[in-house]
Motif scaffolding. Structure first.
Motif, PDB file in Angstrom:
ATOM      1  N   UNK A  63      10.607   5.010  -1.337  1.00 49.62           N
ATOM      2  CA  UNK A  63      11.936   4.542  -1.739  1.00 49.62           C
ATOM      3  C   UNK A  63      12.151   3.102  -1.294  1.00 49.62           C
ATOM      4  N   UNK A  64      12.874   2.378  -2.128  1.00 51.44           N
ATOM      5  CA  UNK A  64      13.384   1.076  -1.751  1.00 51.44           C
ATOM      6  C   UNK A  64      14.765   0.918  -2.381  1.00 51.44           C
ATOM      7  N   UNK A  65      15.666   0.282  -1.663  1.00 49.72           N
ATOM      8  CA  UNK A  65      17.042   0.160  -2.132  1.00 49.72           C
ATOM      9  C   UNK A  65      17.177  -0.552  -3.457  1.00 49.72           C
ATOM     10  N   UNK A  66      16.382  -1.584  -3.679  1.00 50.70           N
ATOM     11  CA  UNK A  66      16.533  -2.392  -4.877  1.00 50.70           C
ATOM     12  C   UNK A  66      16.033  -1.691  -6.135  1.00 50.70           C
ATOM     13  N   UNK A  67      14.945  -0.931  -6.042  1.00 49.16           N
ATOM     14  CA  UNK A  67      14.329  -0.350  -7.231  1.00 49.16           C
ATOM     15  C   UNK A  67      14.375   1.174  -7.284  1.00 49.16           C
ATOM     16  N   UNK A  68      14.780   1.841  -6.220  1.00 45.05           N
ATOM     17  CA  UNK A  68      14.840   3.301  -6.216  1.00 45.05           C
ATOM     18  C   UNK A  68      13.522   3.918  -5.798  1.00 45.05           C
ATOM     19  N   UNK A  69      13.117   4.978  -6.495  1.00 47.95           N
ATOM     20  CA  UNK A  69      11.861   5.658  -6.198  1.00 47.95           C
ATOM     21  C   UNK A  69      10.719   4.872  -6.821  1.00 47.95           C
ATOM     22  N   UNK A  70       9.645   4.666  -6.038  1.00 53.75           N
ATOM     23  CA  UNK A  70       8.536   3.823  -6.469  1.00 53.75           C
ATOM     24  C   UNK A  70       7.222   4.572  -6.278  1.00 53.75           C
ATOM     25  N   UNK A  71       6.352   4.500  -7.297  1.00 52.99           N
ATOM     26  CA  UNK A  71       4.992   5.014  -7.217  1.00 52.99           C
ATOM     27  C   UNK A  71       4.055   3.816  -7.224  1.00 52.99           C
ATOM     28  N   UNK A  72       3.084   3.800  -6.297  1.00 53.93           N
ATOM     29  CA  UNK A  72       2.147   2.687  -6.157  1.00 53.93           C
ATOM     30  C   UNK A  72       0.712   3.179  -6.295  1.00 53.93           C
ATOM     31  N   UNK A  73      -0.140   2.331  -6.863  1.00 52.32           N
ATOM     32  CA  UNK A  73      -1.576   2.583  -6.906  1.00 52.32           C
ATOM     33  C   UNK A  73      -2.298   1.342  -6.393  1.00 52.32           C
ATOM     34  N   UNK A  74      -3.229   1.566  -5.480  1.00 46.87           N
ATOM     35  CA  UNK A  74      -4.110   0.522  -4.971  1.00 46.87           C
ATOM     36  C   UNK A  74      -5.534   0.889  -5.378  1.00 46.87           C
ATOM     37  N   UNK A  75      -6.168   0.076  -6.219  1.00 48.45           N
ATOM     38  CA  UNK A  75      -7.567   0.275  -6.606  1.00 48.45           C
ATOM     39  C   UNK A  75      -8.405  -0.709  -5.802  1.00 48.45           C
ATOM     40  N   UNK A  76      -9.037  -0.203  -4.743  1.00 47.06           N
ATOM     41  CA  UNK A  76      -9.758  -1.040  -3.792  1.00 47.06           C
ATOM     42  C   UNK A  76     -11.187  -1.302  -4.235  1.00 47.06           C
ATOM     43  N   UNK A  77     -11.646  -2.533  -3.973  1.00 45.72           N
ATOM     44  CA  UNK A  77     -13.026  -2.910  -4.224  1.00 45.72           C
ATOM     45  C   UNK A  77     -13.631  -3.405  -2.921  1.00 45.72           C
ATOM     46  N   UNK A  78     -14.886  -3.025  -2.697  1.00 47.23           N
ATOM     47  CA  UNK A  78     -15.663  -3.568  -1.589  1.00 47.23           C
ATOM     48  C   UNK A  78     -16.466  -4.733  -2.159  1.00 47.23           C
ATOM     49  N   UNK A  79     -15.911  -5.923  -2.047  1.00 42.50           N
ATOM     50  CA  UNK A  79     -16.501  -7.083  -2.705  1.00 42.50           C
ATOM     51  C   UNK A  79     -17.753  -7.606  -2.021  1.00 42.50           C
ATOM     52  N   UNK A  80     -17.839  -7.440  -0.716  1.00 46.38           N
ATOM     53  CA  UNK A  80     -18.930  -8.018   0.046  1.00 46.38           C
ATOM     54  C   UNK A  80     -19.516  -6.949   0.969  1.00 46.38           C
ATOM     55  N   UNK A  81     -20.761  -6.540   0.763  1.00 41.73           N
ATOM     56  CA  UNK A  81     -21.345  -5.492   1.609  1.00 41.73           C
ATOM     57  C   UNK A  81     -21.458  -5.898   3.080  1.00 41.73           C
ATOM     58  N   UNK A  82     -21.376  -7.188   3.367  1.00 46.05           N
ATOM     59  CA  UNK A  82     -21.436  -7.654   4.755  1.00 46.05           C
ATOM     60  C   UNK A  82     -20.105  -7.498   5.483  1.00 46.05           C
ATOM     61  N   UNK A  83     -19.029  -7.216   4.747  1.00 45.80           N
ATOM     62  CA  UNK A  83     -17.707  -7.012   5.345  1.00 45.80           C
ATOM     63  C   UNK A  83     -17.119  -5.706   4.811  1.00 45.80           C
ATOM     64  N   UNK A  84     -17.586  -4.553   5.321  1.00 43.90           N
ATOM     65  CA  UNK A  84     -17.168  -3.260   4.757  1.00 43.90           C
ATOM     66  C   UNK A  84     -15.726  -2.876   5.057  1.00 43.90           C
ATOM     67  N   UNK A  85     -15.042  -3.613   5.909  1.00 45.44           N
ATOM     68  CA  UNK A  85     -13.659  -3.286   6.264  1.00 45.44           C
ATOM     69  C   UNK A  85     -12.652  -4.220   5.627  1.00 45.44           C
TER      70      UNK A  85
END
Length: 140
Positions: free
Chosen positions: A50-72
């Protein structure tokens, strides 16, 4: 010496003309992770809250591991959809970077909302209790 000083001043003014202008106090969003789906190239996090300005909110984060040397750390894209108490709908495209430190993930994104607003979003996700806290700032 004068040319060097003028070059420095020009560079300083040019850099400031492209700076993000954060306006006003942060808006707050609190939510919970619904699902996490893992893949070879990253994963997807879905959350709702919830947020006051927009009401109920659904979020999606599509994560990519761009660099195998930095897995975090890596980049992400995502979507947001919101419905307020009057049934008004807004959506947003989201893009940014993420990093994980222990059980906490940090997301920094720029969001473009269908109502014409743009936001700088700073989000913290606790992977132990599935909580999500976001501060988002209007930028123009």
């Amino acid at each position: 010496m004068t040319k060097l000083l003028l070059t420095f001043l020009f560079a300083l003014v040019s850099a400031n003309s492209y700076a993000i202008d954060i306006q006003g106090e942060a808006y707050k969003f609190s939510g919970k992770i619904n699902t996490i789906t893992l893949s070879e190239s990253g994963g997807t996090i879905n959350a709702v809250g919830q947020t006051g300005q927009y009401g109920k909110v659904w979020l999606t984060y599509s994560l990519k591991l761009d660099n195998p040397n930095t897995p975090n750390q890596g980049s992400f894209t995502g979507r947001a959809v919101a419905i307020d108490e009057n049934g008004n709908r807004n959506g947003a495209s989201r893009q940014g970077v993420w990093e994980r430190k222990g059980s906490i993930m940090h997301f920094r994104s720029l969001d473009d909302v269908t109502d014409g607003n743009q936001y700088l979003c700073l989000t913290e996700v606790n992977l132990i209790d599935d909580s999500l806290e976001m501060n988002f700032y209007s930028v123009k």
